[in-house]
Design an enzyme around this catalytic site. Sequence first.
Site, mmCIF file in Angstrom:
data_model
loop_
_atom_site.group_PDB
_atom_site.id
_atom_site.type_symbol
_atom_site.label_atom_id
_atom_site.label_comp_id
_atom_site.label_asym_id
_atom_site.label_seq_id
_atom_site.Cartn_x
_atom_site.Cartn_y
_atom_site.Cartn_z
ATOM 1 N N GLU A 91 -3.221 -10.512 4.495
ATOM 2 C CA GLU A 91 -2.542 -9.883 5.625
ATOM 3 C C GLU A 91 -1.194 -10.566 5.860
ATOM 4 O O GLU A 91 -0.965 -11.693 5.409
ATOM 5 C CB GLU A 91 -3.394 -10.033 6.887
ATOM 6 N N GLY B 141 -10.949 -1.501 1.106
ATOM 7 C CA GLY B 141 -9.953 -1.003 0.147
ATOM 8 C C GLY B 141 -10.349 0.287 -0.523
ATOM 9 O O GLY B 141 -10.491 1.323 0.120
ATOM 10 N N VAL C 113 0.833 -1.211 0.000
ATOM 11 C CA VAL C 113 0.000 0.000 0.000
ATOM 12 C C VAL C 113 0.869 1.264 0.000
ATOM 13 O O VAL C 113 0.550 2.256 -0.675
ATOM 14 C CB VAL C 113 -0.963 0.004 1.207
ATOM 15 N N ILE D 196 -13.157 1.223 -1.958
ATOM 16 C CA ILE D 196 -14.546 1.710 -1.922
ATOM 17 C C ILE D 196 -14.652 2.804 -0.858
ATOM 18 O O ILE D 196 -14.281 2.565 0.296
ATOM 19 C CB ILE D 196 -15.538 0.577 -1.546
ATOM 20 N N LYS E 130 -13.012 -4.805 10.272
ATOM 21 C CA LYS E 130 -13.696 -3.859 9.373
ATOM 22 C C LYS E 130 -15.164 -3.683 9.781
ATOM 23 O O LYS E 130 -15.696 -2.572 9.748
ATOM 24 C CB LYS E 130 -13.594 -4.352 7.932
ATOM 25 N N GLY F 163 -5.237 -4.607 -2.461
ATOM 26 C CA GLY F 163 -4.313 -4.351 -3.566
ATOM 27 C C GLY F 163 -3.717 -2.966 -3.454
ATOM 28 O O GLY F 163 -4.253 -2.090 -2.768
ATOM 29 N N VAL G 97 -11.293 0.098 5.550
ATOM 30 C CA VAL G 97 -12.431 -0.794 5.264
ATOM 31 C C VAL G 97 -12.706 -0.845 3.760
ATOM 32 O O VAL G 97 -12.868 0.196 3.107
ATOM 33 C CB VAL G 97 -13.712 -0.317 5.996
HETATM 34 N N1 HSE Z 1 -6.188 -8.668 3.613
HETATM 35 C C1 HSE Z 1 -7.180 -7.699 3.313
HETATM 36 C C2 HSE Z 1 -8.188 -8.315 2.350
HETATM 37 C C3 HSE Z 1 -6.535 -6.470 2.707
HETATM 38 O O1 HSE Z 1 -7.879 -9.328 1.734
HETATM 39 O O2 HSE Z 1 -9.282 -7.786 2.203
HETATM 40 C C4 HSE Z 1 -7.445 -5.287 2.600
HETATM 41 O O3 HSE Z 1 -7.895 -4.862 3.844
#
Ligand code: HSE
Length: 433
Positions: free
Chosen positions: A188, A132, A14, A134, A203, A300, A130
């Site tokens: 993760e 990614g 990220v 969106i 999340k 991503g 939360v």
């Molecule tokens: N490991 C998390 C997922 C990354 O796969 O959604 C994004 O929070």
Amino acid sequence: MDSVKVGIAGLGTVGSGTVNVLKRNARDIARRVGRPIEITHIGARRDNPACDTQGIRLSRDIFAVATDPDIDILVELIGGIDTARELVLTAIKNGKHIVTANKALIAEHGNEIFQAAQDNGVDVAFEASVAGGIPILKSLGEGLAANHINWLAGIINGTGNFILTEMEEGGRDFNDVLAEAQQLGYAEADPTFDVEGIDAAHKLTILASIAFGIPLQFSQVYTEGISRITTEDVASAAHFGYRIKHLGIAKDTGKGIELRVHPTLVPKETMLSAVNGVMNAVMIHGDAVGPTMFYGAGAGAEPTASAVVADIIELGRALTVDHDERVPYLGFHTDHMSDEPILTIDDVSCCFYLRLHVQDKKGVLADVTRILSDNNVSIDAMIQREVDQGLVPIVMMTHEVREGDMNLALAKIGALDTVDSDIMRIRVETLDA
Ligand code: HSE
């Protein structure tokens, strides 16, 4: 005007995505903020980041970034909990605003961090924590703020959804797909967080607080993972018309709030069941708006960076203008509006569906295809149907062509004695992701 100075801690997936997006879109971002955003200091242990760090001060010690007197905003992208907590609290005490993508940190220590920020007169932004890319937290906290939220349900772990999708569509083995998700930077650092539902529970904790105005209560979330799901379960669910999705659900029942993360059978015809791969989606039901659905990449590098950079922009705006102008009316600052011309429809290029009726005579089709080709229109596929009321219906799909060229071709074709001038043309948009 001086630039807004940003320090970044962490240069993994990220972090590198954030540097790349900030650099690539620097011009538009400066127009939105009203002044440039400049990355002046990065703290990272990584030697070979997937981004260009030329001209940026680099430190091995991430705390050197948090205490750097020159930065306005600290972007925490190291992940994990204990060091991240210490880093963020240190930066807050040093008067820095915070942007973080760290859902574990916010879900487990958010109450403490927000208090510290309030005490020190700084802001904490965590849109990227939360779903990614969106913008779900801003949608829930701002766009849907008029509503009493009845419930929300979402696919909020990209890795888990990627695994379930590949198991269903490719019949692939659980561990094999997980290894691929790790390689793609979705998972993760400890992938049990993904497959055992802990990441989704972090999340959901954040979503529920913003939906219902309750303190962050991670320990109260019922959490069940997907690690026991087999390809046989996936196939059996399909047999009964369902797909298995790992959902986070928060519901205001009137007697209390349900907070749960677990594998769920979802009818095949529902929108959530069509959300595949690393994509995330959150349905929110508000009393005024009814059901809504938000969809996008949940993990991503650049999708997550999209949310991180949006938070940097929001804080940059707050540092730049009077409070009542915090978000410019049209998103960009009035003195940074662009005079780019609006294209005419003739300049738009796309593929076309064409339906025409021609006389059943030798050479008619040759005339039509010659005119198309003379005007740069290339045919991708074609069907000729049986004669109907003396005319032959012909349907064509074309390759991409400028609409101006298509108009010239159709005018000439329509003028042929052998072709009915009522030609149907429909533009094709594949909306490819
Ligand atoms: N490991 C998390 C997922 C990354 O796969 O959604 C994004 O929070």
